[in-house]
Design an enzyme around this catalytic site. Structure first.
Site, PDB file in Angstrom:
ATOM      1  N   TYR A   1      -0.071 -18.769  -3.692  1.00 13.73           N
ATOM      2  CA  TYR A   1      -0.997 -17.677  -3.376  1.00 13.73           C
ATOM      3  C   TYR A   1      -2.413 -18.236  -3.197  1.00 13.73           C
ATOM      4  O   TYR A   1      -3.080 -17.973  -2.191  1.00 13.73           O
ATOM      5  CB  TYR A   1      -0.958 -16.632  -4.494  1.00 13.73           C
TER       6      TYR A   1
ATOM      7  N   GLY B   1       0.842  -1.200   0.000  1.00 12.28           N
ATOM      8  CA  GLY B   1       0.000   0.000   0.000  1.00 12.28           C
ATOM      9  C   GLY B   1       0.873   1.244   0.000  1.00 12.28           C
ATOM     10  O   GLY B   1       2.103   1.155  -0.011  1.00 12.28           O
TER      11      GLY B   1
ATOM     12  N   THR C   1       2.732 -13.898   5.003  1.00 10.17           N
ATOM     13  CA  THR C   1       1.844 -12.749   5.235  1.00 10.17           C
ATOM     14  C   THR C   1       0.394 -13.186   5.194  1.00 10.17           C
ATOM     15  O   THR C   1      -0.416 -12.801   6.044  1.00 10.17           O
ATOM     16  CB  THR C   1       2.042 -11.675   4.132  1.00 10.17           C
TER      17      THR C   1
END
Ligand code: UDP
Length: 336
Positions: free
Chosen positions: A149, A36, A95
């Site tokens: 992912y 971000g 994460t």
């Protein structure tokens, strides 16, 4: 209401923060700025209903404090972008899994509703579109990095649903299908901002593979509207929903559309996947969401089409380029 947005300085999170503030809600953001950007939220700083912390969601104490004052947690913080996944698989897996664990654990202590953002990647290489929420997931081997992912987000989904079943923590899972719009960065491989920037700069437009693979792009404004309606509907708890659009376009058509929209002199070049990503990279040929479930519950129907998306992304990128050359940070009309 007080809404805690994890990953609130990201592309989707910052639009959501803005939308909720406009509706008079209180918004807290936690973001470690890994993908971000502070620019995405800097214009919200003066709003009295807005607060933010630049920190990791794995900072347990801080997260507990923020959860304590929140009514709802919208968990968007994740490692996203195919390029990031291919280049940093450890970071992606860690994460996505430990971050979601941390959020659910903190929320469970206070029994706060959690919305967990997942992805259409979890459907893997299924070919029979459209994809329904209860369809089998078809993932590739663990030796191919891309699938980490999908697997990490599938674990997030299992975890969220398990917290609901076992601990009665209210959770909602939504799978986003190629969300795009102003502020999305092309840094981690996202195709729409990449093609628009290439077209605006008259650079070669890089189509990976044969360009016949297709996607359905959904405007971020339609996505956040759906997220909020799901959060407010008690019947969405314990469920998984697709959020996206069914307007399908091949990547080669998208390249031509981006080029024509800005009357660019760019040439369009096909680049083999193993040059674009890594040896043996597997792409999905089609990805179309079934929208019956979300339409039935909240009357969802995306209001913006691909032309609207390109229009908004092009004007954002034009303003961004102008602001950069004038030495400012952020274009004025980034809102949607
Ligand atoms: N793609 C491309 N050129 C780029 C970036 C992406 O042709 O510069 C392709 C990519 O291989 C995929 C599609 O565009 O087939 C969508 O890619 P993106 O990373 O935006 O999202 P994905 O659907 O792969 O999650």
């Amino acid at each position: 209401m007080n809404i805690l947005i994890t990953g609130g300085a990201g592309f989707i999170g910052s639009h959501l923060a803005e939308y909720l503030l406009k509706m008079g809600e209180h918004v807290q953001v936690i973001d470690d700025l890994s993908t971000g950007s502070f620019e995405n939220i800097s214009h919200l700083k003066l709003n009295r209903n807005f607060s933010y912390r630049i920190a990791s969601i794995e900072n347990e104490e801080l997260l507990a404090e923020m959860v304590d004052v929140a009514d709802v947690i919208i968990h968007l913080a994740a490692a996203v972008g195919v390029r990031l996944i291919v280049e940093s698989p450890v970071r992606t897996i860690e994460t996505n899994i430990s971050g979601t664990e941390a959020v659910l654990r903190a929320a469970a202590k206070k029994k706060k509703l959690v919305f967990v953002a997942s992805t259409s990647e979890v459907y893997g290489k299924r070919t029979n579109v459209p994809f329904h929420e209860d369809d089998d997931l078809v993932l590739g081997p663990t030796s191919r990095g891309r699938w980490s992912y999908a697997c990490s987000k599938a674990i997030d989904e299992f975890l969220a649903l398990a917290y609901w079943r076992e601990k009665k923590l209210p959770t909602i899972v939504a799978r986003f299908f190629n969300t795009v719009g102003p502020r999305q960065t092309g840094r981690y491989g996202m195709v729409v901002p990449t093609f628009v920037r290439q077209a605006l700069n008259n650079e070669t437009i890089t189509v990976f593979g044969d360009g016949k693979q297709s996607r359905c792009f959904c405007h971020v404004a339609d996505v956040i509207d759906a997220v909020w309606k799901l959060v407010k509907n008690p019947q969405s708890v314990g469920q998984v929903f697709n959020i996206g659009s069914t307007e399908e376009v091949t990547i080669l058509e998208l390249a031509n559309k981006a080029k024509d929209s800005v009357k660019s002199r760019s040439d369009i070049r096909l680049i083999p996947y193993d040059q674009a990503y890594e040896e043996g990279f597997e792409d999905m040929s089609r990805r179309v969401p079934a929208l019956g479930k979300i339409t039935n519950l909240i009357g969802y129907s995306p209001r913006r089409d691909l032309d609207d998306i390109l229009h908004d992304v092009i004007s954002y990128e034009r303003n961004r380029a102008q602001a950069q050359s004038a030495g400012q940070n952020r274009p004025a009309d980034a809102t949607v």
